[in-house]
Design an enzyme around this catalytic site. Structure first.
Site, PDB file in Angstrom:
ATOM      1  N   ARG A  56       0.826  -1.216   0.000  1.00  0.00           N
ATOM      2  CA  ARG A  56       0.000   0.000   0.000  1.00  0.00           C
ATOM      3  C   ARG A  56       0.856   1.260   0.000  1.00  0.00           C
ATOM      4  O   ARG A  56       1.919   1.302   0.631  1.00  0.00           O
ATOM      5  CB  ARG A  56      -0.912   0.003   1.227  1.00  0.00           C
ATOM      6  N   HIS A  81      -0.807  -2.532  -4.552  1.00  0.00           N
ATOM      7  CA  HIS A  81      -0.308  -3.518  -5.539  1.00  0.00           C
ATOM      8  C   HIS A  81      -0.377  -3.030  -6.985  1.00  0.00           C
ATOM      9  O   HIS A  81      -0.734  -3.775  -7.897  1.00  0.00           O
ATOM     10  CB  HIS A  81      -1.066  -4.829  -5.406  1.00  0.00           C
ATOM     11  N   HIS A 155       2.843 -12.897  -5.653  1.00  0.00           N
ATOM     12  CA  HIS A 155       1.772 -12.978  -4.653  1.00  0.00           C
ATOM     13  C   HIS A 155       1.170 -14.377  -4.576  1.00  0.00           C
ATOM     14  O   HIS A 155      -0.052 -14.526  -4.444  1.00  0.00           O
ATOM     15  CB  HIS A 155       0.694 -11.943  -4.985  1.00  0.00           C
ATOM     16  N   SER A 156       2.009 -15.401  -4.633  1.00  0.00           N
ATOM     17  CA  SER A 156       1.494 -16.763  -4.462  1.00  0.00           C
ATOM     18  C   SER A 156       1.047 -16.995  -3.019  1.00  0.00           C
ATOM     19  O   SER A 156       1.677 -16.520  -2.075  1.00  0.00           O
ATOM     20  CB  SER A 156       2.563 -17.792  -4.822  1.00  0.00           C
ATOM     21  N   TYR A 157      -0.060 -17.701  -2.892  1.00  0.00           N
ATOM     22  CA  TYR A 157      -0.548 -18.148  -1.586  1.00  0.00           C
ATOM     23  C   TYR A 157      -0.176 -19.620  -1.433  1.00  0.00           C
ATOM     24  O   TYR A 157      -0.566 -20.456  -2.255  1.00  0.00           O
ATOM     25  CB  TYR A 157      -2.070 -18.050  -1.502  1.00  0.00           C
ATOM     26  N   ASP A 228      -0.476  -9.252   8.368  1.00  0.00           N
ATOM     27  CA  ASP A 228      -0.381  -8.664   7.025  1.00  0.00           C
ATOM     28  C   ASP A 228       0.760  -7.649   7.081  1.00  0.00           C
ATOM     29  O   ASP A 228       0.614  -6.508   6.650  1.00  0.00           O
ATOM     30  CB  ASP A 228      -1.704  -8.007   6.628  1.00  0.00           C
ATOM     31  N   GLU A 289       5.670 -12.435   0.666  1.00  0.00           N
ATOM     32  CA  GLU A 289       5.969 -11.541  -0.440  1.00  0.00           C
ATOM     33  C   GLU A 289       7.312 -10.840  -0.196  1.00  0.00           C
ATOM     34  O   GLU A 289       7.380  -9.872   0.564  1.00  0.00           O
ATOM     35  CB  GLU A 289       4.848 -10.510  -0.587  1.00  0.00           C
TER      36      GLU A 289
END
Length: 319
Positions: A56, A81, A155-157, A228, A289
């Site tokens: 952000r 992003h 941004h893989s989870y 986060d 990330e």
């Protein structure tokens, strides 16, 4: 060795990573969708490359050399992003390659001056390489014809249970990090660096993801009962990020050039439809990330990710 990685050129998105558990069962360990249309509509950034700026930016605004820039406000009044026209929403040119010991895809894209509000034409190359040592390396390169911002990530989870059989609360995470950035009510870094000592943010000897979900720490509550947060890495290319699922026996080690890793425990994964047949829910996947610190452009004491004209942006993360 049987490991497979699938990706599409929309957002350089990694759609599946197939790896064995301790018993040799090959299953997918990342979140994604079955169809392109779902990726096109999606807002969770599953598997995508993020840019121009990961994270952000407060007020969607910044100054460069005294010139004010206004970015797209796509996260309340803030910029997240890369905005509505971020790298995750464009078609990249893809070229595959293969040698005896590795295979991969080279993605290229030129982000035009003014895209999402950013200055400069930026030429980009992102390369995914899988080798015979079970290592996925992501190389990022960029050059600009005008001073701009560039801070990219993937941004893989991840969910090491395999095929999303369980959530990630029993995963254990180890981070070689002594400090993290405090967030405000809109999840934007305040610029204040906090010590992890004695808190639920101390991952130096390993900690279950569940501890953040159960924590009374105000920063965990703020993030939706979890994390986060940007963690400042104490070392690079030295097993600085380690994720483990004791039940499946799968482990993931991440090494990077970057100053930080944003650890997101999937606290907002409640309204993203079916993820490979499994209803989306909190803690179904976690993001690690690797990147520069979010909103650093508005906090001069944090490491800068301003890219000067004709200078090269270069970053490497190995999984």
């Amino acid at each position: 060795n049987g490991i497979e990685i699938s990706c599409i050129n929309y957002g350089c998105t990694i759609t599946k990573i197939i790896v064995p558990d301790r018993n040799g069962n090959y299953e997918n360990i990342v979140l994604g969708y079955e169809t392109f249309e779902e990726y096109e509509k999606g807002t969770a950034y599953f598997g995508a490359v993020i840019g121009r700026a990961a994270g952000r930016i407060k007020g969607a605004a910044f100054d460069l050399d005294g010139i004010p820039y206004q970015l797209q406000q796509n996260n309340n009044r803030n910029h997240l992003h890369g905005g509505f026209e971020g790298f995750h929403k464009v078609l990249w040119t893809a070229e595959s390659f293969e040698t005896d010991n590795k295979a991969g895809v080279k993605f290229t894209y030129t982000s035009p001056n003014g895209e999402a509000g950013y200055p400069g034409n930026v030429s980009l190359v992102v390369t995914y390489t899988l080798d015979n040592f079970d290592e996925l390396t992501i190389d990022y390169h960029g050059q600009t014809d005008q001073k701009t911002l560039l801070n990219m990530t993937n941004h893989s989870y991840f969910n090491l249970s395999g095929n999303l059989k369980r959530d990630t609360l029993k995963h254990s995470l180890t981070l070689k990090s002594n400090s993290f950035l405090e967030l405000d009510q809109e999840l934007v870094p305040t610029g204040t660096i906090q010590d992890v000592e004695g808190t639920d943010f101390d991952f130096r000897i390993g900690r279950l993801i569940q501890s953040g979900a159960e924590s009374g720490h105000q920063q965990c509550i703020l993030a939706g009962k979890g994390y986060d947060h940007p963690f400042l890495l104490g070392v690079n290319h030295d097993q600085e990020i380690f994720l483990e699922d004791p039940e499946s026996g799968r482990t993931l080690t991440i090494e990077t050039d970057e100053a930080a890793v944003v650890f997101y425990s999937g606290t907002q994964l409640t309204s993203h439809g079916e993820i490979y047949g499994v209803p989306s829910r909190k803690y179904l996947g976690i993001c690690l990330e690797t990147q520069g610190l979010p909103d650093a452009v508005n906090h001069p004491h944090l490491p800068s990710w301003i890219l000067d004209k004709d200078k090269e942006y270069s970053s490497k993360t190995k999984y």
